[in-house]
Design a protein around this motif. Structure first.
Motif, PDB file in Angstrom:
ATOM      1  N   LEU A   1       4.854   3.679  19.021  1.00  0.00           N
ATOM      2  CA  LEU A   1       3.535   4.146  18.613  1.00  0.00           C
ATOM      3  C   LEU A   1       3.308   3.851  17.127  1.00  0.00           C
ATOM      4  CD1 LEU A   1       1.104   5.513  19.893  1.00  0.00           C
ATOM      5  CD2 LEU A   1       2.058   7.728  19.268  1.00  0.00           C
ATOM      6  N   ASP A   2       3.434   2.566  16.791  1.00  0.00           N
ATOM      7  CA  ASP A   2       3.252   2.168  15.392  1.00  0.00           C
ATOM      8  C   ASP A   2       1.935   1.430  15.185  1.00  0.00           C
ATOM      9  OD1 ASP A   2       3.926  -0.048  16.832  1.00  0.00           O
ATOM     10  OD2 ASP A   2       5.288  -0.887  15.324  1.00  0.00           O
ATOM     11  N   MET A   3       1.022   1.537  16.159  1.00  0.00           N
ATOM     12  CA  MET A   3      -0.304   0.930  16.037  1.00  0.00           C
ATOM     13  C   MET A   3      -1.345   2.032  16.217  1.00  0.00           C
ATOM     14  SD  MET A   3       1.049   0.787  19.167  1.00  0.00           S
ATOM     15  CE  MET A   3       0.676   1.159  20.889  1.00  0.00           C
ATOM     16  N   PRO A   4      -2.531   1.884  15.646  1.00  0.00           N
ATOM     17  CA  PRO A   4      -3.581   2.892  15.827  1.00  0.00           C
ATOM     18  C   PRO A   4      -4.007   2.966  17.288  1.00  0.00           C
ATOM     19  CG  PRO A   4      -4.098   1.390  14.005  1.00  0.00           C
ATOM     20  CD  PRO A   4      -2.953   0.792  14.750  1.00  0.00           C
TER      21      PRO A   4
ATOM     22  N   ILE B   1     -13.366   1.787  15.328  1.00  0.00           N
ATOM     23  CA  ILE B   1     -12.432   0.664  15.388  1.00  0.00           C
ATOM     24  C   ILE B   1     -12.179   0.100  14.001  1.00  0.00           C
ATOM     25  CG2 ILE B   1     -12.214  -1.743  16.144  1.00  0.00           C
ATOM     26  CD1 ILE B   1     -13.451  -0.899  18.790  1.00  0.00           C
ATOM     27  N   SER B   2     -13.232  -0.026  13.212  1.00  0.00           N
ATOM     28  CA  SER B   2     -13.083  -0.535  11.842  1.00  0.00           C
ATOM     29  C   SER B   2     -12.160   0.361  11.028  1.00  0.00           C
ATOM     30  CB  SER B   2     -14.458  -0.632  11.180  1.00  0.00           C
ATOM     31  OG  SER B   2     -14.344  -1.058   9.841  1.00  0.00           O
ATOM     32  N   ALA B   3     -12.335   1.690  11.160  1.00  0.00           N
ATOM     33  CA  ALA B   3     -11.487   2.636  10.435  1.00  0.00           C
ATOM     34  C   ALA B   3     -10.037   2.544  10.920  1.00  0.00           C
ATOM     35  CB  ALA B   3     -12.014   4.056  10.607  1.00  0.00           C
ATOM     36  N   GLY B   4      -9.863   2.385  12.238  1.00  0.00           N
ATOM     37  CA  GLY B   4      -8.510   2.270  12.780  1.00  0.00           C
ATOM     38  C   GLY B   4      -7.800   1.021  12.309  1.00  0.00           C
ATOM     39  N   LEU B   5      -8.504  -0.102  12.313  1.00  0.00           N
ATOM     40  CA  LEU B   5      -7.901  -1.359  11.866  1.00  0.00           C
ATOM     41  C   LEU B   5      -7.576  -1.319  10.377  1.00  0.00           C
ATOM     42  CD1 LEU B   5     -10.088  -3.924  13.836  1.00  0.00           C
ATOM     43  CD2 LEU B   5      -7.707  -3.301  14.284  1.00  0.00           C
TER      44      LEU B   5
END
Length: 229
Positions: A73-76, A114-118
């Motif tokens: 779980l190392d990705m948003p 999505i923009s905030a997550g990336l």
């Protein structure tokens, strides 16, 4: 741009999200259940995951726990659901999800989230007291960013009049081509209204050359009246 994994058992939602994100320049991988999502994660780490909570084989929260216990779980991860309770949303963010989207999802909210997550990029993980691996939140502002969407899930009410940017206005129970045309019609009508019918500004906002824009509007049957700019 980014590699995004979309996990949802509803084919219409998978295809619609894929169309939208592809148009934003992202590379999309689709999974219709937890088994396909596991396989996709093992093939490589996506830059972001959109994960539905209610799925027939394994639910999204269970899959989230699974990835956490395996140090994957190392990705948003952004959870999605149209039926989740506030407790489910809180549990998902506690496990490691960075945000929660309630269906129907607004286009603006989807792209902003999505923009905030990336922007957060790869999430460092640490081993917790119970032996699972959990994402380490960035300093200072991490908690408010997670808590705020949970409140919105509980209190969000469809606006009056209906906002034409709502994905929920589009009937997904139809062929993909018709759903895509319906989305594009709402999309262009939204931008035309927002830009006061200025074709120059709509062209800039949508990234379409004016000739292509005129042709697209005609194809979609959007009223061809005199527009400024």
């Amino acid at each position: 741009m980014a590699r995004i994994l979309v996990v949802d058992d509803e084919v219409g939602i998978r295809e619609l999200l894929s169309e939208i994100l592809y148009d934003e320049g992202h590379t999309i991988e689709l999974a219709e259940n937890a088994a396909q999502a596991r396989a996709a994660r093992l093939r490589g780490r996506p830059d972001l995951v959109l994960l539905d909570i209610w799925m027939p084989d394994t639910d999204g929260v269970t899959l989230l726990k699974e990835w956490g216990s395996q140090g994957l779980l190392d990705m948003p991860v952004i959870m999605m659901s149209g039926h989740a309770t506030i407790d489910t949303a809180v549990e998902a963010t506690r496990i490691g999800a960075i945000d929660f989207l309630e269906k129907p999802i607004t286009l603006q909210r989807l792209l902003k989230t999505i923009s905030a997550g990336l922007a957060r990029g790869r999430l460092p993980v640490a081993k917790s007291a119970n032996g699972t691996f959990v994402p380490v939140p960035p300093p200072s502002s991490a908690a408010p960013q997670i808590a705020e969407p949970v409140v919105q899930v509980q209190t969000q009410v469809p606006p009056e009049p209906v906002d034409h940017s709502l994905l929920g206005d589009i009937t997904l129970d139809q062929p993909l081509r018709e759903a895509r045309d319906a989305f594009e019609r709402v999309y262009f009508e939204y931008h035309l209204a927002r830009e006061n019918n200025s074709m120059t500004r709509v062209s800039e906002k949508t990234g379409l050359e004016r000739t292509h824009l005129y042709r697209k509007l005609k194809q979609l049957g959007i009223e061809s009246r005199k527009r400024g700019g």
